[in-house]
Design a protein around this motif. Sequence first.
Motif, PDB file in Angstrom:
ATOM      1  N   GLU A  77      37.455  46.480  44.561  1.00 24.68           N
ATOM      2  CA  GLU A  77      38.744  45.936  44.968  1.00 24.68           C
ATOM      3  C   GLU A  77      39.758  47.061  45.101  1.00 24.68           C
ATOM      4  O   GLU A  77      39.574  48.161  44.580  1.00 24.68           O
TER       5      GLU A  77
ATOM      6  N   VAL B 199      42.963  38.012  47.523  1.00 25.01           N
ATOM      7  CA  VAL B 199      43.035  37.257  46.273  1.00 25.01           C
ATOM      8  C   VAL B 199      44.508  37.052  45.948  1.00 25.01           C
ATOM      9  O   VAL B 199      45.245  38.011  45.733  1.00 25.01           O
TER      10      VAL B 199
ATOM     11  N   ALA C 244      41.373  33.599  48.553  1.00 21.54           N
ATOM     12  CA  ALA C 244      40.860  33.069  47.285  1.00 21.54           C
ATOM     13  C   ALA C 244      42.041  32.954  46.329  1.00 21.54           C
ATOM     14  O   ALA C 244      42.628  33.968  45.938  1.00 21.54           O
TER      15      ALA C 244
ATOM     16  N   HIS D 211      43.947  32.493  42.927  1.00 12.23           N
ATOM     17  CA  HIS D 211      43.579  33.001  41.609  1.00 12.23           C
ATOM     18  C   HIS D 211      44.437  32.382  40.502  1.00 12.23           C
ATOM     19  O   HIS D 211      45.568  32.813  40.276  1.00 12.23           O
TER      20      HIS D 211
ATOM     21  N   CYS E 252      39.535  31.789  43.470  1.00 17.59           N
ATOM     22  CA  CYS E 252      38.984  32.938  42.770  1.00 17.59           C
ATOM     23  C   CYS E 252      38.784  32.497  41.328  1.00 17.59           C
ATOM     24  O   CYS E 252      39.755  32.216  40.614  1.00 17.59           O
TER      25      CYS E 252
ATOM     26  N   ASP F 191      38.340  33.418  37.930  1.00 18.77           N
ATOM     27  CA  ASP F 191      38.451  34.519  36.976  1.00 18.77           C
ATOM     28  C   ASP F 191      38.108  33.951  35.610  1.00 18.77           C
ATOM     29  O   ASP F 191      38.895  33.219  35.000  1.00 18.77           O
TER      30      ASP F 191
ATOM     31  N   HIS G 142      35.461  33.592  45.471  1.00 26.31           N
ATOM     32  CA  HIS G 142      35.492  34.940  44.903  1.00 26.31           C
ATOM     33  C   HIS G 142      35.440  34.773  43.393  1.00 26.31           C
ATOM     34  O   HIS G 142      35.923  33.762  42.855  1.00 26.31           O
TER      35      HIS G 142
ATOM     36  N   HIS H  94      35.924  36.822  39.538  1.00 19.29           N
ATOM     37  CA  HIS H  94      36.207  37.940  38.647  1.00 19.29           C
ATOM     38  C   HIS H  94      35.488  37.660  37.335  1.00 19.29           C
ATOM     39  O   HIS H  94      35.789  36.666  36.659  1.00 19.29           O
TER      40      HIS H  94
END
Length: 606
Positions: free
Chosen positions: A40, A103, A146, A148, A173, A175, A199, A201
């Motif tokens: 990233e 993101v 995405a 987050h 996203c 996470d 996505h 994390h």
Amino acid sequence: MRLAAAPISWGVCEVPGWGYQLSVARVLEEAARLGLRDIEAGPPGFLPSDARAARDLMQERRMRVIGGFVTATLHRRDDLDRELGGVERQAAWLRDVGADVLVLAAASGRDGYDAPVELEEGEWRTLLAALPRAQKIARAHGLELAFHPHFGTVIETRRSIERVIAQSDVPLCLDTGHVFLGGGDPVAIARDHAARVRHVHLKDADASLAAAVRERRMGYADAVARGLFRPLGDGGVRMGDVLAELVRARYDGWAVLEQDIALRARPSDDDAPERQIARSRDFARAHIASYDVLTMGRVSVDLYPEQIGVPLAKVTTFAKSLGGSATNVAVAASRLGRRAAVITKVGADGFGDYVREALAGFGVDARHVGTDVRYRTPLVFCEIHPPDRFPLLFYREPTAPDMTITVDELPRDAIRDAQVFWTTGTGLSAEPSRSATLLALETARGMRFHDLDHRPALWAAGEDPSRWAMEAARRANVIVGNTDEMEMATGQRDPARAASALLALGAEVVVVKRGLEGASAFTIEGGVTVPGIKVDVVCGLGAGDAFGGALAHGMLAKWHLPHALAFANAAGAIVASRLACADAMPTPREVEALLANGRATSAGVA
């Protein structure tokens, strides 16, 4: 699922006073050493603000930016146009550096991450209406959005996340650390909303520190400095279950190893972030059950003359590169973002060490590279006479280690679970590799590719390559070869007739590589041909392997055959315009650029 890195795992952060900031050179060098060549963007200022300079920096290191984290205050109507303007500027930069994903987190509008924010109903309506606008901005720049959920933003708690999921269709996203920190369940999101996850994390978190932050008994930055985020498997997040759910859902996006840390000072070698990231990488790899692309077969160290158009006797210097058809296909797939590995063998020598190091550098899992102490790692010398003569001299006597793979050495679980399993004709040229290759094709449950890969010099007198090519074809879904190889296997030089013979054995797709004439694919429903792409040929070696890796990539993406063929054709053309094989494999953006404008770049590989 494709692993990537994030600069915050090295303590790189835009927050004033966050901690010691490592240089971009060190972060990129260590990420590459870990086999994480996709990363990233990091905070503003980490990479050059000029997109061309940033892209050039990454290309020099054979790395690329996959996405970037952007914040915007989306719940205040009066500020929304200005905030979305900032998102658009970031999207333009990400597009220009070749990223895939934007993101986006919904900032609170306050400094720091410690003050909780509860939105009023009107603010909720403004935020939910802003999300499609942000998605439209991302798409206009060729990116996927995405969204987050992030601790310290207006979407941090289980309840707020559930409302976004219920009242919007914005991709997410996931996470894992931030969802856990806000009191949510990342396993439930991966299980129940996998279709929304664009996505990921991956971060673990210390349960007691997370509770202190969640209850506002400790500040977020203070907790990070104390070790809030942990290597995967070391904290309270059920990381194994999250990864299992993503694998079960066949999640096909990026999984970014993101362990936020704050460094008090320049770390010593014994306390380097690289060690912690390596632990997370190994945990993730162990829990991602299947490879996107698993190949089996030939490996070599290729020595390319630095003097073009002369015989070997006149060459004075050579450049070393990784080679071998199966190995090149794995590298090609990895360069296109696929999780790839190769089953092969090397000798107990320095070139064998080089093979493993080079594979790791390309992001290819080398755990299935064995060692045969009896034989040396193969060398291949070539001459380069553009545009169409590239004779090879193989040093594989009395045999090569990769020909000694036995049925007992096959990693059957990995073969069974791979989405694409790829074999080559060279592996059929002698025992015990022949029996191992055929059994491996029978074991595989994903798409089974067989590359005819006929090298006459590697077959002993009296052997019948046609017989064994047809045996492999009976076990494969997809057969790939050039016109000469099709004639070797079927006795038919005409592509359609050769394909008909192979389809009759049970193959679902037959792909014929036709060089400057393009490529053709045949199924029982008919055939399709895409034209060749004209480039200035430097070295044709490896172009077919780039084609193969790109074809597997396209079929995994479930593209229509014409699209997959055109993409594969362009990938092969790019490699033909460069020197070397593995080092020349292109990225998705490079292939897309050639398809868009008809021009291949001969610069360093990104």
